[in-house]
Design an enzyme around this catalytic site. Structure first.
Site, PDB file in Angstrom:
ATOM      1  CE  LYS A 185     -68.308  16.875 -24.278  1.00  0.00           C
ATOM      2  NZ  LYS A 185     -67.205  16.722 -23.310  1.00  0.00           N
ATOM      3  CG  ASP A 232     -67.602  20.238 -25.464  1.00  0.00           C
ATOM      4  OD1 ASP A 232     -66.457  19.984 -25.063  1.00  0.00           O
ATOM      5  OD2 ASP A 232     -68.608  20.206 -24.719  1.00  0.00           O
ATOM      6  CB  THR A 274     -64.355  15.779 -26.144  1.00  0.00           C
ATOM      7  OG1 THR A 274     -64.910  16.944 -25.540  1.00  0.00           O
ATOM      8  CG2 THR A 274     -64.519  14.627 -25.175  1.00  0.00           C
ATOM      9  CG  ASN A 328     -66.109  10.556 -22.557  1.00  0.00           C
ATOM     10  OD1 ASN A 328     -66.877   9.661 -22.236  1.00  0.00           O
ATOM     11  ND2 ASN A 328     -66.174  11.762 -21.995  1.00  0.00           N
ATOM     12  CB  VAL A 375     -68.437  10.170 -14.340  1.00  0.00           C
ATOM     13  CG1 VAL A 375     -69.532   9.932 -15.373  1.00  0.00           C
ATOM     14  CG2 VAL A 375     -68.920   9.774 -12.951  1.00  0.00           C
ATOM     15  CD  GLU A 395     -71.967  12.044 -17.495  1.00  0.00           C
ATOM     16  OE1 GLU A 395     -72.652  11.053 -17.808  1.00  0.00           O
ATOM     17  OE2 GLU A 395     -72.253  12.791 -16.541  1.00  0.00           O
TER      18      GLU A 395
END
Length: 344
Positions: free
Chosen positions: A202, A255, A259, A267, A290, A292
């Site tokens: 995701k 999720d 996101t 992100n 971070v 990811e």
């Protein structure tokens, strides 16, 4: 015998980033919680100011929540607990930090390990549960706790729902009994692979959606990306051994939607910045946290190619991140694909 759901448990959270801190704050309302971080000055400041100004500014830590930079003391909090205290050890580090952290833990008699990280390990392409098994073996019960959850909203006490996945029914029950309650709902399943793949991919799709939104491609394009992204995630997840049904749940569709559309998504912000033409190193430096999806895109592209799984959106995102492709080229690449059966 498991402690009842009303019995305070001993819980140690390893990792004082935004999500680790938010979860520790939530759990401290009902349990004896210790939050550990490796940055000694930062943890000392947290103890004095009752705020994690680096990762979760503006939120006051509960008085009952203890913080420490002493790993041995943090582990003693759970390894010294009686079985009746139903202790839990939670790793709240990024995927890149999981193996080094586990290496420190393996010399201790830890009761279990629950990880929150989402992604594939960069060098090996392994999922988190595979990293745990590689370092700790199969004797330590393990579980992943995942789902649509922005740390800031959890810290505010807003409603949230998560899923715990483990092969150990006893550990699943312990996590549910410890975390479920109030505005937090926790569901359980045994599909470790499906939950982890959904949580990892995701982030890549959020970068793609951020690019599309940043280019002003509209809500129709966003909906198409999310929907086809879910199909892509499901293809890889099933190829790796996950259950197709998992990807329609909290750790898949839930999720993914959060996101890809939420303004708190790091992100998604990466994708928005890529659409502005910013360089990746500049974007990561400006984030300060971070994201990811960046390393995950590279690991998943390589994994999908080895497995022969068609991942066009991931390929396109990786092209922008690592091959010098422009955001506009990413969109053109996806639009130029041949038509196909939607269910194929």
């Amino acid at each position: 015998m498991q402690a009842s759901s009303n019995t305070p448990r001993r819980i140690t959270v390893l990792g004082a980033g935004a999500w680790g801190t938010a979860l520790a704050m939530l759990l401290a309302a009902r349990h004896d919680v210790l939050l550990w971080g490796r940055d000694r000055p930062a943890m000392q400041a947290m103890a004095e100011t009752h705020e994690n100004s680096g990762y979760l500014p503006g939120f006051t830590l509960p008085p009952a929540l203890r913080v420490s930079a002493d790993l041995e003391a943090a582990l003693a909090h759970v390894t010294g607990a009686s079985p009746a205290a139903a202790p839990l050890l939670i790793a709240a580090c990024p995927v890149a930090g999981l193996r080094p952290l586990l290496g420190q833990l393996k010399v201790y008699p830890i009761p279990n390990i629950i990880w929150l990280c989402k992604g594939f390990e960069g060098d090996s392409g392994l999922l988190p549960h595979e990293v745990v098994r590689a370092v700790l073996g199969t004797q330590v019960p393990g579980a992943v706790l995942s789902g649509p959850s922005f740390a800031q909203e959890v810290a505010r006490g807003l409603p949230c729902a998560l899923t715990v996945a483990s092969e150990s029914e006893a550990l699943r029950e312990r996590v549910v009994a410890s975390v479920h309650g109030g505005n937090m709902r926790v569901y359980s399943c045994d599909d470790l692979i499906g939950v982890e793949v959904g949580g990892a991919l995701k982030n890549v799709l959020a970068i793609a959606t951020g690019v599309a939104d940043g280019l002003g491609l509209g809500l129709n394009a966003r909906a198409a990306l999310i929907t086809r992204g879910l199909a892509e995630i499901t293809r890889l997840g099933v190829a790796l051994g996950g259950k197709a049904s998992t990807f329609t749940g909290l750790t898949g569709m839930g999720d993914l939607i959060l996101t890809c559309t939420g303004d708190l998504s790091r992100n998604r912000r990466v994708g928005l910045a890529l659409a502005q033409g910013k360089a990746l190193d500049v974007i990561v430096a400006e984030l300060g946290h971070v994201a990811e999806g960046v390393p995950c895109a590279k690991a998943v592209r390589e994994l999908a190619r080895r497995r022969g799984v068609d991942m066009p959106i991931t390929d396109a995102v990786a092209g922008v991140l690592f091959d010098g492709d422009s955001a506009q080229a990413m969109v053109a690449q996806l639009l130029a694909r041949d038509p196909r059966d939607e269910m194929a």
